[in-house]
Motif scaffolding. Structure first.
Motif, mmCIF file in Angstrom:
data_model
loop_
_atom_site.group_PDB
_atom_site.id
_atom_site.type_symbol
_atom_site.label_atom_id
_atom_site.label_comp_id
_atom_site.label_asym_id
_atom_site.label_seq_id
_atom_site.Cartn_x
_atom_site.Cartn_y
_atom_site.Cartn_z
ATOM 1 N N SER A 15 34.272 -28.609 -19.379
ATOM 2 C CA SER A 15 34.960 -28.016 -18.233
ATOM 3 C C SER A 15 36.178 -27.193 -18.659
ATOM 4 O O SER A 15 36.705 -26.412 -17.879
ATOM 5 N N PHE A 16 36.595 -27.342 -19.929
ATOM 6 C CA PHE A 16 37.753 -26.606 -20.433
ATOM 7 C C PHE A 16 37.386 -25.471 -21.380
ATOM 8 O O PHE A 16 38.186 -24.579 -21.607
ATOM 9 N N MET A 17 36.215 -25.550 -22.008
ATOM 10 C CA MET A 17 35.851 -24.556 -23.017
ATOM 11 C C MET A 17 34.346 -24.377 -23.079
ATOM 12 O O MET A 17 33.604 -25.114 -22.453
ATOM 13 N N GLU A 18 33.912 -23.409 -23.873
ATOM 14 C CA GLU A 18 32.476 -23.130 -23.959
ATOM 15 C C GLU A 18 31.732 -24.298 -24.594
ATOM 16 O O GLU A 18 32.294 -25.079 -25.358
ATOM 17 N N ASP A 19 30.451 -24.375 -24.282
ATOM 18 C CA ASP A 19 29.640 -25.541 -24.653
ATOM 19 C C ASP A 19 29.579 -25.803 -26.155
ATOM 20 O O ASP A 19 29.655 -26.953 -26.582
ATOM 21 N N SER A 20 29.445 -24.770 -26.964
ATOM 22 C CA SER A 20 29.317 -25.002 -28.412
ATOM 23 C C SER A 20 30.590 -25.617 -28.990
ATOM 24 O O SER A 20 30.518 -26.503 -29.844
ATOM 25 N N VAL A 21 31.734 -25.176 -28.527
ATOM 26 C CA VAL A 21 33.007 -25.737 -28.988
ATOM 27 C C VAL A 21 33.169 -27.160 -28.441
ATOM 28 O O VAL A 21 33.616 -28.062 -29.149
ATOM 29 N N ALA A 22 32.757 -27.366 -27.208
ATOM 30 C CA ALA A 22 32.852 -28.694 -26.594
ATOM 31 C C ALA A 22 31.997 -29.709 -27.348
ATOM 32 O O ALA A 22 32.425 -30.853 -27.551
ATOM 33 N N GLU A 23 30.824 -29.305 -27.785
ATOM 34 C CA GLU A 23 29.963 -30.205 -28.559
ATOM 35 C C GLU A 23 30.629 -30.591 -29.875
ATOM 36 O O GLU A 23 30.594 -31.761 -30.266
ATOM 37 N N ASP A 24 31.220 -29.625 -30.559
ATOM 38 C CA ASP A 24 31.907 -29.911 -31.824
ATOM 39 C C ASP A 24 33.061 -30.886 -31.617
ATOM 40 O O ASP A 24 33.227 -31.837 -32.382
ATOM 41 N N ILE A 25 33.829 -30.660 -30.592
ATOM 42 C CA ILE A 25 34.981 -31.529 -30.314
ATOM 43 C C ILE A 25 34.510 -32.934 -29.966
ATOM 44 O O ILE A 25 35.056 -33.925 -30.461
ATOM 45 N N THR A 26 33.488 -33.032 -29.138
ATOM 46 C CA THR A 26 32.972 -34.337 -28.739
ATOM 47 C C THR A 26 32.437 -35.093 -29.945
ATOM 48 O O THR A 26 32.706 -36.292 -30.116
ATOM 49 N N GLN A 27 31.717 -34.422 -30.817
ATOM 50 C CA GLN A 27 31.220 -35.066 -32.023
ATOM 51 C C GLN A 27 32.368 -35.496 -32.929
ATOM 52 O O GLN A 27 32.316 -36.573 -33.531
ATOM 53 N N ASP A 28 33.408 -34.674 -33.011
ATOM 54 C CA ASP A 28 34.581 -35.032 -33.813
ATOM 55 C C ASP A 28 35.255 -36.295 -33.282
ATOM 56 O O ASP A 28 35.745 -37.118 -34.056
ATOM 57 N N VAL A 29 35.284 -36.440 -31.967
ATOM 58 C CA VAL A 29 35.873 -37.637 -31.368
ATOM 59 C C VAL A 29 35.113 -38.882 -31.815
ATOM 60 O O VAL A 29 35.708 -39.885 -32.216
ATOM 61 N N PHE A 30 33.797 -38.822 -31.776
ATOM 62 C CA PHE A 30 33.006 -39.989 -32.169
ATOM 63 C C PHE A 30 33.073 -40.246 -33.673
ATOM 64 O O PHE A 30 33.067 -41.403 -34.097
ATOM 65 N N LEU A 31 33.188 -39.208 -34.448
ATOM 66 C CA LEU A 31 33.399 -39.387 -35.883
ATOM 67 C C LEU A 31 34.731 -40.091 -36.127
ATOM 68 O O LEU A 31 34.822 -41.022 -36.930
ATOM 69 N N TYR A 32 35.759 -39.659 -35.406
ATOM 70 C CA TYR A 32 37.074 -40.289 -35.520
ATOM 71 C C TYR A 32 37.005 -41.770 -35.138
ATOM 72 O O TYR A 32 37.585 -42.624 -35.812
ATOM 73 N N VAL A 33 36.292 -42.076 -34.060
ATOM 74 C CA VAL A 33 36.142 -43.471 -33.627
ATOM 75 C C VAL A 33 35.489 -44.302 -34.729
ATOM 76 O O VAL A 33 35.959 -45.388 -35.063
ATOM 77 N N TRP A 34 34.404 -43.783 -35.307
ATOM 78 C CA TRP A 34 33.707 -44.537 -36.352
ATOM 79 C C TRP A 34 34.603 -44.721 -37.583
ATOM 80 O O TRP A 34 34.680 -45.805 -38.144
ATOM 81 N N GLU A 35 35.295 -43.679 -37.988
ATOM 82 C CA GLU A 35 36.146 -43.760 -39.178
ATOM 83 C C GLU A 35 37.341 -44.679 -38.973
ATOM 84 O O GLU A 35 37.884 -45.211 -39.938
ATOM 85 N N ASN A 36 37.767 -44.851 -37.739
ATOM 86 C CA ASN A 36 38.943 -45.675 -37.440
ATOM 87 C C ASN A 36 38.598 -46.938 -36.671
ATOM 88 O O ASN A 36 39.458 -47.527 -36.022
ATOM 89 N N ARG A 37 37.350 -47.378 -36.760
ATOM 90 C CA ARG A 37 36.878 -48.525 -35.979
ATOM 91 C C ARG A 37 37.646 -49.813 -36.270
ATOM 92 O O ARG A 37 37.807 -50.657 -35.409
ATOM 93 N N LYS A 38 38.161 -49.973 -37.477
ATOM 94 C CA LYS A 38 38.898 -51.194 -37.829
ATOM 95 C C LYS A 38 40.229 -51.284 -37.086
ATOM 96 O O LYS A 38 40.769 -52.363 -36.889
#
Length: 63
Positions: A38-61
């Motif tokens: 809702s804030f940016m184009e879909d391709s950028v939104a997908e990258d950001i969303t994937q980065d969020v989940f990568l961050y969650v996995w890397e910082n799960r502890k």
């Protein structure tokens, strides 16, 4: 997903449970993607969303 499930998933993440991460991803990915889109184009939104989940996995502890 309710509060009990959220706690179960967070505990699973802290214990390196990939199925807990998959549950979190399947539930929240489309919601987060729709929000970010809702804030940016879909391709950028997908990258950001994937980065969020990568961050969650890397910082799960730390969750």
């Amino acid at each position: 997903m309710d509060i009990t499930s959220d706690h179960t998933i967070l505990n699973g993440l802290q214990q390196n449970n990939k199925e807990a991460f998959n549950s979190l991803f399947r539930y929240y990915y489309p919601r987060l993607l729709a929000y970010v889109s809702s804030f940016m184009e879909d391709s950028v939104a997908e990258d950001i969303t994937q980065d969020v989940f990568l961050y969650v996995w890397e910082n799960r502890k730390k969750l």
